[in-house]
Motif scaffolding. Sequence first.
Motif, PDB file in Angstrom:
ATOM      1  N   LYS A   1       0.827  -1.205   0.000  1.00  0.00           N
ATOM      2  CA  LYS A   1       0.000   0.000   0.000  1.00  0.00           C
ATOM      3  C   LYS A   1       0.861   1.254   0.000  1.00  0.00           C
ATOM      4  CE  LYS A   1      -3.764   2.219   2.551  1.00  0.00           C
ATOM      5  NZ  LYS A   1      -4.668   2.118   3.733  1.00  0.00           N
ATOM      6  N   LEU A   2       1.909   1.250   0.833  1.00  0.00           N
ATOM      7  CA  LEU A   2       2.795   2.412   0.874  1.00  0.00           C
ATOM      8  C   LEU A   2       3.544   2.579  -0.445  1.00  0.00           C
ATOM      9  CD1 LEU A   2       4.245   2.084   4.486  1.00  0.00           C
ATOM     10  CD2 LEU A   2       2.556   3.738   3.669  1.00  0.00           C
ATOM     11  N   SER A   3       3.924   1.450  -1.060  1.00  0.00           N
ATOM     12  CA  SER A   3       4.607   1.541  -2.351  1.00  0.00           C
ATOM     13  C   SER A   3       3.691   2.143  -3.417  1.00  0.00           C
ATOM     14  CB  SER A   3       5.080   0.150  -2.789  1.00  0.00           C
ATOM     15  OG  SER A   3       5.982  -0.408  -1.857  1.00  0.00           O
ATOM     16  N   GLU A   4       2.422   1.744  -3.378  1.00  0.00           N
ATOM     17  CA  GLU A   4       1.457   2.309  -4.326  1.00  0.00           C
ATOM     18  C   GLU A   4       1.265   3.797  -4.078  1.00  0.00           C
ATOM     19  OE1 GLU A   4      -3.127   1.469  -5.870  1.00  0.00           O
ATOM     20  OE2 GLU A   4      -2.211   0.231  -4.297  1.00  0.00           O
ATOM     21  N   GLU A   5       1.168   4.185  -2.797  1.00  0.00           N
ATOM     22  CA  GLU A   5       1.054   5.609  -2.480  1.00  0.00           C
ATOM     23  C   GLU A   5       2.284   6.371  -2.952  1.00  0.00           C
ATOM     24  OE1 GLU A   5       0.326   6.028   1.650  1.00  0.00           O
ATOM     25  OE2 GLU A   5      -1.708   5.174   1.574  1.00  0.00           O
ATOM     26  N   LYS A   6       3.443   5.738  -2.798  1.00  0.00           N
ATOM     27  CA  LYS A   6       4.677   6.390  -3.250  1.00  0.00           C
ATOM     28  C   LYS A   6       4.649   6.607  -4.763  1.00  0.00           C
ATOM     29  CE  LYS A   6       9.632   5.619  -3.650  1.00  0.00           C
ATOM     30  NZ  LYS A   6      10.722   4.630  -3.504  1.00  0.00           N
ATOM     31  N   ARG A   7       4.211   5.578  -5.503  1.00  0.00           N
ATOM     32  CA  ARG A   7       4.121   5.722  -6.961  1.00  0.00           C
ATOM     33  C   ARG A   7       3.139   6.838  -7.345  1.00  0.00           C
ATOM     34  NH1 ARG A   7       4.449  -0.015  -6.627  1.00  0.00           N
ATOM     35  NH2 ARG A   7       2.158  -0.146  -6.702  1.00  0.00           N
ATOM     36  N   ASP A   8       2.012   6.901  -6.638  1.00  0.00           N
ATOM     37  CA  ASP A   8       1.035   7.964  -6.922  1.00  0.00           C
ATOM     38  C   ASP A   8       1.623   9.341  -6.655  1.00  0.00           C
ATOM     39  OD1 ASP A   8      -0.751   6.023  -7.627  1.00  0.00           O
ATOM     40  OD2 ASP A   8      -1.790   5.983  -5.681  1.00  0.00           O
ATOM     41  N   LEU A   9       2.330   9.454  -5.529  1.00  0.00           N
ATOM     42  CA  LEU A   9       2.923  10.749  -5.185  1.00  0.00           C
ATOM     43  C   LEU A   9       4.011  11.129  -6.191  1.00  0.00           C
ATOM     44  CD1 LEU A   9       3.161  10.398  -1.293  1.00  0.00           C
ATOM     45  CD2 LEU A   9       1.558  11.808  -2.599  1.00  0.00           C
ATOM     46  N   GLU A  10       4.808  10.139  -6.598  1.00  0.00           N
ATOM     47  CA  GLU A  10       5.824  10.431  -7.608  1.00  0.00           C
ATOM     48  C   GLU A  10       5.182  10.887  -8.923  1.00  0.00           C
ATOM     49  OE1 GLU A  10       8.062   6.849  -7.876  1.00  0.00           O
ATOM     50  OE2 GLU A  10       9.359   7.313  -6.144  1.00  0.00           O
ATOM     51  N   GLN A  11       4.057  10.257  -9.280  1.00  0.00           N
ATOM     52  CA  GLN A  11       3.348  10.667 -10.493  1.00  0.00           C
ATOM     53  C   GLN A  11       2.819  12.089 -10.345  1.00  0.00           C
ATOM     54  OE1 GLN A  11       3.265   8.985 -13.249  1.00  0.00           O
ATOM     55  NE2 GLN A  11       1.957  10.429 -14.381  1.00  0.00           N
TER      56      GLN A  11
END
Length: 264
Positions: free
Chosen positions: A200-210
């Motif tokens: 979940k945190l990795s997905e949030e990180k990808r979203d934030l990077e996007q």
Amino acid sequence: MSMIVPTETLVKYDNPTLVSKNTDKRTKPKTPKTDNKQAGTIAVTGSGGPLPGLPKNKLTPVEAQKNQQTEEILNSILPPREWSEEGQLWKQCVSSTPATRLDVINLQEQLDTKLQQRQARETGICPVRRELYSQCFDELIRQVTINCSERGTLLLRVRDEIRMTIAAYQTLYESSVAFGVRKALMSEQGKGDMEERIEKLSEEKRDLEQQVLELKNKCDAIEKRENENRKLEEKKHQEEIQALKKTNTQLQAQLEGIIAPQKK
């Protein structure tokens, strides 16, 4: 209640005697035969004293009392072994015969033999080696107690202290193992939750990077547009300045044209 026939031991015992179940009194000792099952036990434990049922040397009252006290101390240190076989109750007391130098040498040889036969480990934790050395120490206590009961009692305290220390370490080890197992189970149970949280945190990180990338592109576009607007504004401003200068020059020429005839 039936008991298992005692196994081999390095401690020296007398020959077993038959005890009546009804009266619970010791009857006439039974001389073991070579073809009897008890013969194997007797041959292993050994007998340094006279066989039960055979005449003993007559002792003085003082010696008899001393021997009785020694036997009582030995029985308190090393309790007699009892077992039932074929409906008969047998009892075997520890031997009160003093040990000779040859007995000590034989004890050492028996210890080495048993260690090899039972394949005891030479190093590390080994229950077999511990059991055999414990039996050997009990036999040494028996030999010392016969010659000096006080010294034997002191050795008994040493033996009990060693056993208590080993038991404490064993309890500590078992507690440590149980604690480690509990922690391992807890970590295993929480592993799934942690993996889900990591995902979940990795997905949030990808979203934030996007989002960061989009905002950066947006900023670049805004900066580019503003630069273009600034250049247009500067160009327009320069054109206005040139127009004003031109108008000023024209007005100045007209004004000079009007003032010049009047001076004439």
